[in-house]
Scaffold this active site. Structure first.
Site, PDB file in Angstrom:
ATOM      1  N   GLU A 309       0.787  -1.340  -0.001  1.00 24.15           N
ATOM      2  CA  GLU A 309      -0.016  -0.058   0.105  1.00 24.15           C
ATOM      3  C   GLU A 309       0.847   1.422   0.046  1.00 24.15           C
ATOM      4  O   GLU A 309       0.476   2.310  -0.394  1.00 24.15           O
ATOM      5  CB  GLU A 309      -0.999   0.085   1.298  1.00 24.15           C
ATOM      6  CG  GLU A 309      -1.963  -1.146   1.143  1.00 24.15           C
ATOM      7  CD  GLU A 309      -1.571  -2.501   2.064  1.00 24.15           C
ATOM      8  OE1 GLU A 309      -2.507  -2.961   2.298  1.00 24.15           O
ATOM      9  OE2 GLU A 309      -0.319  -2.396   2.054  1.00 24.15           O
ATOM     10  N   ASP A 351      17.686  21.385 -29.776  1.00 25.26           N
ATOM     11  CA  ASP A 351      17.704  22.601 -30.632  1.00 25.26           C
ATOM     12  C   ASP A 351      19.219  23.273 -30.403  1.00 25.26           C
ATOM     13  O   ASP A 351      19.841  22.963 -29.657  1.00 25.26           O
ATOM     14  CB  ASP A 351      16.632  23.710 -29.935  1.00 25.26           C
ATOM     15  CG  ASP A 351      15.363  23.666 -30.382  1.00 25.26           C
ATOM     16  OD1 ASP A 351      15.270  23.296 -31.649  1.00 25.26           O
ATOM     17  OD2 ASP A 351      14.474  24.536 -30.131  1.00 25.26           O
ATOM     18  N   GLU A 442      23.358  43.196 -34.821  1.00 22.08           N
ATOM     19  CA  GLU A 442      23.817  44.418 -34.322  1.00 22.08           C
ATOM     20  C   GLU A 442      24.254  44.636 -32.990  1.00 22.08           C
ATOM     21  O   GLU A 442      25.403  45.406 -32.699  1.00 22.08           O
ATOM     22  CB  GLU A 442      22.689  45.642 -34.854  1.00 22.08           C
ATOM     23  CG  GLU A 442      22.258  45.736 -36.335  1.00 22.08           C
ATOM     24  CD  GLU A 442      21.457  46.767 -36.366  1.00 22.08           C
ATOM     25  OE1 GLU A 442      20.669  47.417 -35.475  1.00 22.08           O
ATOM     26  OE2 GLU A 442      21.492  47.268 -37.822  1.00 22.08           O
ATOM     27  N   ASP A 626      17.930  26.438 -38.541  1.00 22.18           N
ATOM     28  CA  ASP A 626      19.095  27.121 -39.203  1.00 22.18           C
ATOM     29  C   ASP A 626      19.568  26.170 -40.583  1.00 22.18           C
ATOM     30  O   ASP A 626      19.122  25.027 -40.663  1.00 22.18           O
ATOM     31  CB  ASP A 626      20.277  27.181 -38.238  1.00 22.18           C
ATOM     32  CG  ASP A 626      20.985  28.617 -38.418  1.00 22.18           C
ATOM     33  OD1 ASP A 626      21.032  28.801 -39.611  1.00 22.18           O
ATOM     34  OD2 ASP A 626      21.618  29.158 -37.381  1.00 22.18           O
ATOM     35  N   LYS A 683       9.876  17.246 -36.881  1.00 18.78           N
ATOM     36  CA  LYS A 683      10.532  17.011 -35.274  1.00 18.78           C
ATOM     37  C   LYS A 683       9.684  15.525 -34.937  1.00 18.78           C
ATOM     38  O   LYS A 683       9.843  14.617 -34.302  1.00 18.78           O
ATOM     39  CB  LYS A 683      10.228  18.007 -34.499  1.00 18.78           C
ATOM     40  CG  LYS A 683      11.191  18.838 -34.344  1.00 18.78           C
ATOM     41  CD  LYS A 683      11.341  19.976 -33.473  1.00 18.78           C
ATOM     42  CE  LYS A 683      12.374  20.989 -33.408  1.00 18.78           C
ATOM     43  NZ  LYS A 683      12.606  21.562 -32.116  1.00 18.78           N
TER      44      LYS A 683
END
Length: 1042
Positions: A309, A351, A442, A626, A683
């Site tokens: 139990e 990833d 940037e 990518d 995926k």
């Protein structure tokens, strides 16, 4: 509309019969609404509360407990005399356990359904459309938009449906579609057709997708899909269709429950059949039915004894403790069973951006011209340290630090980087890290300027907030940015027009340009060498382009930007800036200054984690949106691929994978370690193939697009910085988005499984002992040694505490040097089952023996014969076999107390045995797990509580023991340690070779070698106790000779 991206604007407008300037008529809107429905994702119809509750009782082990509780309740109802109240304790406690179990199960199920609902947060509330009932644009509820509607979108808007762009009203249109495609930078859109009907979403540059955000610009388009037909709608459908697989542990416990139920049923029937001859005994009043019911009660008690139990509660506690330990390592576990599943993970699909890499673009190389002679030239090449947005790093040439202000070319290069830039660095005081403000590319240039410090700015004493943009600020004080010529696809560059803040004859207006090398260099007529400029020849141009190509395709696969200057640009009044087509005219006759190469660098600790995975037999697969070149380069840098390894059959793009036949796709998933340019469907497909090989897959993701694969994989791992959909569809969230955290969690999962095996072994051997005890008492005809309420107490409380503490056992040192365990391997192997059985049989025999000792040999006992004890049901005043025996003695609480005390004590010894599966207690003393020592002390304290504190002895039908009786308890209990030490010795030296260093047979084992690693403090502590216990006379031998 299918493949709207391949059609021209005119074809799309013609398909819907709509004009861009006026929009749909109200009649068209009505028809289209009837056909396609509302532009919203339908609410998921989850299971009702009742359905969820019923589902919790489908588990076999739970059903057996429920049946036992119901039968116990019925029997308790007809109980007579003093035992009426205590008889109800057993069914009540069992039902309490089942209710608690059901509540936890329902709560977890409810949480799982939240993933689909979380998709709704990406549905915009309003949209701007042109319709024929109004001349100007009108705002309507997004759910009322239909296919064919002409929609206007601008910066800051959330795209209300899937839209084919018809016209762009600004210089450029940038869209952040990371939640859908996983792209880390905003994407520039256009209106030209994309002829490829099989283009992935990343390549559909003329499409806007529902739920994505407009980062810059303004445009108009025609709606081609709404509601469930949008790309986000397809993800929702995939999530709804994905059934949650049961974890390996849940499957093992199901199998275990099935085996246990069969064994329990057989033993209960056997006990009942064995005693058929006793149904008519006088003690039952000669009634066969009352005798049958009495032995049926014993069979029910047996069922309660056989079912552990406490097991569900202990497993939940152990997993919960595991989640706390993982949380300290930045792995937040949402689903408890997945903690153990991590332990048998055989494939990690990760990833690239942000997980294997830092997701912080940084410039790592740059060059300027050193000298030029005709068609030949030499370059000054530099490397830059530091791979985050922190303005900390050095510029090196030939591995030696340099002062950038000594190079005129670097001063100009830094000026271009600072002014041709709309980004900045920001210090986040709460997190204690530097973060980007603006585009990643940037920001990398901004960070480079800070590292270069070309004007030798004094940086000491600056706060971290002031330090963030200190060097950039100096440059911006020298030159003022007048206006920007935005980036456009045709020229692949952008420029800024700057004037000096302090005009002079020598300093004039300049135009600074940055962009793709092939686009910028083609428009360069000169090259900057030091402070002079010389004409660019074809030979020099070829040399520069060859270096840039090498950087872009080498082991780093750098993203290169060319930097140039226009020394004598037109005056602002002479430029026509309204039409972006003119921009290319103003960016001609440029002077090439230099080139920078940047990348999203791998996390420093990832390479060692990948190596650890290889040692542990875990395959790491990179899955990224990518391009393939960048993906393979990162794989080489972190060790997924070797530096010179051929990746022909080990790296695929989504397109290449789709072009394979099913058999080749299967082989690809078996061998590949890199998938690039993939979509969400890829995926999910990869996970399906891996699951068909019986691989246990951990899949990472952060966007909405990852949710179906996260839900399908055994372990879905969302990023802490990811979307709510990804988090709610996953089992685990990485607070630091770090791949190394996954590996640490896998290690923890393996340790938890090992500990779980130990406490399951501990609990099962206890239950086997209880079954053997009840079976022996029934088979030998002895009075009851243990009653159901006592068994429940032992199973739930006394055994539960040490079992939980076994979850704190230290992990094996070689835990990550072994391959993942086979998820199909049984929870209990043949050898382990034998060990359970051997120990369990001793526990059962010792418990019955303790009760028998009180009847036969104890000083304060009745000292009856074995025959009288085994035929106690025939005890009557007129029976000559029981002459001089008070029949009431067979209902004394002492034998039960002896049996219960032996069971509890022997289980505490058994808990010490479970400290390690095969390691001796002499080498791994109890204080290796101080929680176990504490739990044993607490369990014994609770046992003393029910023995000596009123009215608990009455409830449990027991009585206090004296010192002699306690010595007898220890005498019977301690041999279980010696027995298990023998079984461990066999396992170490004969069944599991390689776990310990065995001495060669030819060499004699010296005393020091044999005793190496023994804990002498433990030996010195335990020996006096053993000698005292076994030297004290307790009439133990009388039991056998009487």
């Amino acid at each position: 509309m299918e493949n709207a991206h391949t059609k021209t604007v005119e074809e799309v407008l013609g398909h819907f019969g709509v004009n861009e300037s006026t929009g749909l008529s109200l009649e068209q809107v009505k028809k289209l609404k009837e056909r396609w429905g509302s532009n919203e994702l339908p609410a998921e119809e989850g299971k009702t509360l009742l359905e969820l509750v019923i589902e919790q009782f489908e588990d076999l082990l739970v059903r057996i407990l429920l049946l036992a509780a119901c039968i116990s309740f019925v029997l308790a109802w007809f109980e007579e005399g003093e035992e009426t109240i205590t008889a109800f304790v057993e069914p009540f406690v069992i039902l309490l356990i089942l209710v608690a179990n059901a509540i936890v199960g329902v709560w977890q199920e409810r949480n799982a359904e939240n993933a689909i609902e979380a998709l709704k947060e990406y549905e915009p509330e309003m949209g701007k459309v042109y319709r024929q009932d109004r001349k100007s644009v009108q705002r309507i509820k997004a759910k009322d938009i239909v296919p064919g509607d002409i929609v206007e979108i601008a910066v800051g808007d959330k795209v209300p449906a899937d839209i084919r762009l018809t016209s762009i009203k600004s210089t450029t249109l940038r869209v952040d579609q990371s939640i859908l495609t996983g792209e880390s930078v905003s994407v520039i859109k256009h209106t030209d057709p994309v002829p490829d009907p099989r283009a992935v979403n990343q390549d559909k540059k003329n499409m806007l997708f529902s739920g994505t955000n407009i980062a810059a610009g303004k445009a108009m388009g025609v709606v081609v899909a709404t509601g469930v037909n949008t790309e986000i709608g397809k993800i929702r459908d995939e999530m709804v269709a994905t059934e949650q697989e049961r974890t390996p542990l849940q499957q093992k416990l199901d199998e275990f429950g099935e085996q246990l139920s069969k064994v329990i049923s057989l033993i209960c029937i056997a006990v009942w059949i064995i005693n058929i001859g006793h149904f008519n005994d006088p003690v039952h009043g000669g009634s066969w039915i009352r005798g049958a019911i009495y032995y049926f009660k014993i069979a029910v008690a047996l069922a309660v004894a056989a079912i552990p139990e406490g097991l569900p509660a202990v497993i939940t506690t152990c997993l919960a403790l595991g989640t706390r330990r993982m949380a300290k390592k930045n792995a937040i576990v949402r689903s408890l069973p997945s903690v153990e599943t991590l332990g048998c993970t055989s494939v990690i699909c990760s990833d690239k951006t942000g997980t294997l890499t830092t997701n912080q673009m940084s410039v790592c190389r740059m060059f300027i011209l050193d000298r030029v002679e005709g068609d030949t030239c030499s370059l000054n090449e530099f490397t830059i340290t530091g791979s985050t947005y922190a303005p900390i790093g050095e510029v090196h040439k030939d591995d030696k630090p340099v002062n950038c202000h000594q190079y005129d070319g670097l001063v100009e290069l830094a000026t271009i980087c600072a002014l041709c830039n709309d980004s900045a660095l920001d210090y986040n005081e709460a997190k204690g890290v530097y973060e980007k403000v603006g585009e990643a590319t940037e920001t990398a240039l901004t960070c480079l300027v800070e590292k270069m410090n070309v004007f030798d700015t004094e940086l000491k004493g600056l706060s971290k907030i002031e330090r963030a943009n200190a060097c950039n600020s100096v440059i911006k004080q020298l030159m003022k940015k007048e206006f920007t010529l935005e980036f456009s696809r045709d020229r692949k560059s952008m420029s800024v027009y700057c004037t000096p803040n302090k005009p002079s004859r020598t300093s004039m207006s300049k135009m600074f340009v940055k962009g793709a090398p092939e686009g910028v260099i083609d428009r360069c007529t000169h090259i900057r060498v030091g402070s002079t400029k010389v004409p660019m020849t074809s030979g020099v141009k070829q040399k520069i382009m060859s270096v840039i190509r090498e950087w872009g395709s080498g082991s780093d696969t750098l993203r290169c930007l060319a930097l140039a200057t226009h020394d004598n640009p037109l005056r602002r009044e002479e430029m026509h800036l309204e039409d972006s087509a003119n921009f290319i005219k103003y960016e001609t006759n440029l002077t090439f200054v230099g080139c920078v190469g940047m990348l999203d660098p791998p996390r420093i600790e990832v390479a060692s984690s990948v190596k650890l995975c290889r040692q542990a037999g875990i395959r790491v697969i990179m899955i990224t949106g990518d391009n393939k070149g960048t993906a393979v380069a990162i794989c080489r840098r972190i060790g997924i691929f070797g530096q010179d390894e051929d990746v022909t059959s080990k790296a695929f793009t989504g397109r290449e994978f789709d072009e394979l036949n099913p058999s080749a796709q299967r082989d690809a998933c078996l061998n590949a370690r890199c998938f690039a340019r993939v979509e969400p469907s890829h995926k999910s497909k990869i996970v399906e193939f891996l699951q068909s090989f019986d691989e246990i897959t951990a899949m990472t993701g952060d966007g909405v697009n990852d949710a179906p694969a996260l839900k399908k994989a055994e372990i879905g791992i969302a990023m802490g910085s990811g979307t709510a959909v990804a988090k709610t569809a996953s089992e685990m969230v990485l607070a630091d988005d770090n791949f190394s955290t996954i590996v640490a969690a896998v290690e923890e999962g393996r340790a938890i499984y090992n500990n779980m095996k130990q406490f399951i072994r501990y609990l099962i051997s206890s239950n086997v002992g209880e079954v053997v005890c009840i079976f022996l008492t029934a088979a030998l005809g002895f009075p009851e040694a243990l009653i159901p309420v006592q068994l429940l107490w032992v199973n739930l409380v006394t055994d539960g505490l040490p079992a939980t503490a076994l979850g704190f056992n230290p992990p094996d040192l070689d835990i990550m040097n072994k391959p993942p365990r086979n998820p199909k391997e049984p929870l209990i192997s043949g050898w382990l089952f034998f060990r359970y059985l051997a120990i369990g049989c001793y526990v059962g025999a010792a418990t019955v023996g303790a009760a028998a000792w009180w009847f036969i040999a104890a000083d304060g006992g009745p000292r009856v014969s074995f025959y009288q004890l085994s035929h106690f049901l025939q005890c009557k005043e007129d029976n000559p076999d029981f002459e001089g025996v008070d029949c009431a003695i067979f209902e004394s609480p002492y034998p039960m107390t002896m049996a219960l005390s032996v069971l509890v004590t022997i289980e505490m010894c058994n808990a010490l045995n479970s400290l390690s599966e095969n390691q001796s207690l002499l080498r791994m003393p109890p204080w290796e797990n101080i929680w176990l020592v504490g739990s044993i002390c607490l369990s014994m304290s609770l046992h003393f509580l029910i023995l000596y504190v009123e009215p608990l002895p009455l409830i449990f039908q027991i009585t206090p023991l004296n010192v002699t009786q306690w010595l007898m308890v220890l005498k019977i209990s301690l041999p279980v340690i010696l027995m298990d030490e023998t079984l461990k010795f066999v396992a170490r030296n004969y069944l599991e070779p390689g776990k310990e260093c065995v001495q060669p047979a030819t060499k004699s084992c010296s005393f020091s070698a044999c005793t190496d690693g023994i804990s002498w403090p433990f030996v010195l502590l335990i020996m006096p106790l053993v000698i005292w216990v076994y030297s004290t006379d307790t009439n133990f031998s009388d039991m056998f000779w009487s």
